[in-house]
Enzyme design. Structure first.
Site, PDB file in Angstrom:
ATOM      1  N   ARG A 109      21.332   1.380  49.956  1.00 38.27           N
ATOM      2  CA  ARG A 109      21.295   2.810  50.233  1.00 38.27           C
ATOM      3  C   ARG A 109      20.004   3.125  50.995  1.00 38.27           C
ATOM      4  O   ARG A 109      18.950   2.567  50.664  1.00 38.27           O
ATOM      5  CB  ARG A 109      21.318   3.592  48.924  1.00 38.27           C
ATOM      6  N   ILE A 128      29.555   3.151  41.409  1.00 43.08           N
ATOM      7  CA  ILE A 128      28.162   3.164  40.915  1.00 43.08           C
ATOM      8  C   ILE A 128      27.428   1.961  41.502  1.00 43.08           C
ATOM      9  O   ILE A 128      27.857   0.822  41.328  1.00 43.08           O
ATOM     10  CB  ILE A 128      28.152   3.143  39.364  1.00 43.08           C
ATOM     11  N   ASP A 129      26.341   2.230  42.216  1.00 45.23           N
ATOM     12  CA  ASP A 129      25.593   1.129  42.830  1.00 45.23           C
ATOM     13  C   ASP A 129      24.297   0.882  42.064  1.00 45.23           C
ATOM     14  O   ASP A 129      24.033   1.501  41.032  1.00 45.23           O
ATOM     15  CB  ASP A 129      25.353   1.393  44.324  1.00 45.23           C
ATOM     16  N   SER A 130      23.496  -0.035  42.622  1.00 41.77           N
ATOM     17  CA  SER A 130      22.305  -0.452  41.882  1.00 41.77           C
ATOM     18  C   SER A 130      21.333   0.708  41.620  1.00 41.77           C
ATOM     19  O   SER A 130      20.714   0.765  40.567  1.00 41.77           O
ATOM     20  CB  SER A 130      21.596  -1.590  42.616  1.00 41.77           C
ATOM     21  N   ASP A 187      22.163   3.828  41.215  1.00 40.34           N
ATOM     22  CA  ASP A 187      22.739   4.642  40.133  1.00 40.34           C
ATOM     23  C   ASP A 187      22.428   4.012  38.772  1.00 40.34           C
ATOM     24  O   ASP A 187      22.248   4.707  37.773  1.00 40.34           O
ATOM     25  CB  ASP A 187      24.260   4.771  40.310  1.00 40.34           C
TER      26      ASP A 187
END
Lengths: 299, 80
Positions: free
Chosen positions: A208, B37-39, B41
């Site tokens: 991200r 949901i990623d890292s 999150d």
């Protein structure tokens, strides 16, 4: 080095043979000998890594605003400087030239004391400029544990050498992979008052990002370090270690000190990233040959 | 804490902090694949678990937690 794409591919170039060869030569013949012969290997790197060459030239031409000839000279200087830093690293791994000589001004010394004296965790962010590994020397003199995040897909040989060399300096490596184990390790390290050392400039696939202005153009940098600092409420520092001579480096260390507790998490992350980019630009303008992102950073 | 209270607390922070769509928060929803949901999150989840439930998530304990329902059970066991 990368292969010149638009995202960092995640591995240092050279392959196992190259790594072993440099290691052997530095250990047996000394760093100065390798610097000299490395000059003859530079054309191979400049001409074989086409995308990287173009990206570095464009960086000097378009982002630094250099003329064509100066950009061309800087391109060669950049590759040569990168090579010398690689040799310095191997000299340090093998103990051939002892530790790095580090120079700091008063402000940087004060930051170092603050970090080492604090019982709380902290995040130190840097970029692929100069030689951050040299900072390890400072941690060898203190009990503060330092955890350095590294790309998990890096060459095993490089990771092994780094881990061996850094262990004595209270530095531990946290390989960042696709699972979330590394986040728990970071969280635990911060809770126990450790220092996390992270590179905050290169986007990898799936990461991200945050958009920031760097050298007059918007680019995306990974949000991880800034998110960790905001969410876990730990101080964040920028550190750049720039080469000034054979195994000699100058440390630029500053806290990102923003009074923004009332802002949203997102705004706080963006503000921290903005400070980081500002300082990165300042340091690269001062040491232009030590910009080591061999791919199109702005795409 | 009852499972329903755990569910409400978790759903609230997933909606407020991670901005997930409440309709998607089914028990069998997979954390990564279905909810995305990623890292980063997970950083929120670790911090919020400490704040709301007062315990620290251990990575080895999360290995088998793949769905939201399993996450509620995990919290229940830790609080139990």
């Amino acid at each position: 080095m990368s292969d010149g794409g638009t995202r960092w591919q995640g591995q240092t170039g050279g392959g196992s043979f190259g790594i072993r060869a440099v290691s052997y030569l530095v250990k047996n013949f000394g760093a100065s000998f390798v610097y000299f012969f490395m000059a003859f290997a530079i054309p191979f790197y400049v001409f074989s890594k086409n995308g990287g060459r173009r990206a570095v030239f464009d960086f000097y031409r378009n982002r630094m605003g250099f003329g064509r000839w100066k950009a061309f000279r800087s391109l060669w200087g950049c590759y040569y400087c990168f090579g010398k830093i690689v040799v310095d690293k191997f000299a340090s791994y093998g103990g051939a030239t002892g530790r790095y000589e580090l120079e700091m001004d008063e402000a940087a010394s004060a930051v170092q004391k603050e970090i080492h004296a604090s019982g709380d965790g902290a995040i130190i962010i840097s970029a692929h400029v100069g030689n951050l590994e040299a900072l390890g020397t400072l941690f060898s003199q203190h009990d503060k544990e330092c955890f350095c995040t590294v790309y998990g897909g890096e060459h095993e040989e490089i990771l092994k050498k780094r881990a061996e060399a850094l262990k004595a300096n209270h530095i531990h490596l946290i390989p960042v992979g696709e699972d979330t184990d590394y986040l728990f390790e970071i969280n635990n390290a911060l809770d126990e008052g450790g220092v996390i050392l992270m590179m905050a400039d290169r986007m990898t696939e799936g990461a991200r990002g945050l958009w920031c202005s760097l050298f007059g153009k918007e680019t995306e940098i990974p949000a991880g370090a800034f998110a960790l600092s905001v969410k876990m409420d730990v101080p964040i520092y920028t550190a750049f270690v720039m080469r000034t001579g054979h195994c000699r480096y100058k440390v630029f260390w500053e806290k990102v000190d923003l009074q923004d507790a009332d802002s949203s998490d997102k705004d706080r992350m963006v503000a921290r990233a903005g400070v980081f980019c500002g300082r990165l630009e300042e340091i690269v303008r001062r040491y232009p040959l030590q910009w080591f992102n061999f791919y199109d950073f702005w795409k | 804490m009852e499972k329903e209270d755990i569910r409400k607390t978790v759903c609230r922070f997933l909606v407020d902090e991670i901005e997930l769509d409440e309709d998607k928060l089914e028990d069998d929803a997979r954390l990564k694949e279905d909810l995305g949901i990623d890292s980063l999150d997970f950083v929120d989840i670790v911090v919020i678990c400490e704040r709301e439930f007062g315990f620290k998530i251990k990575p080895e304990e999360m290995k088998n937690v793949k769905t939201l329902g399993q996450f509620y059970d995990y919290i229940g066991e830790k609080l139990g």
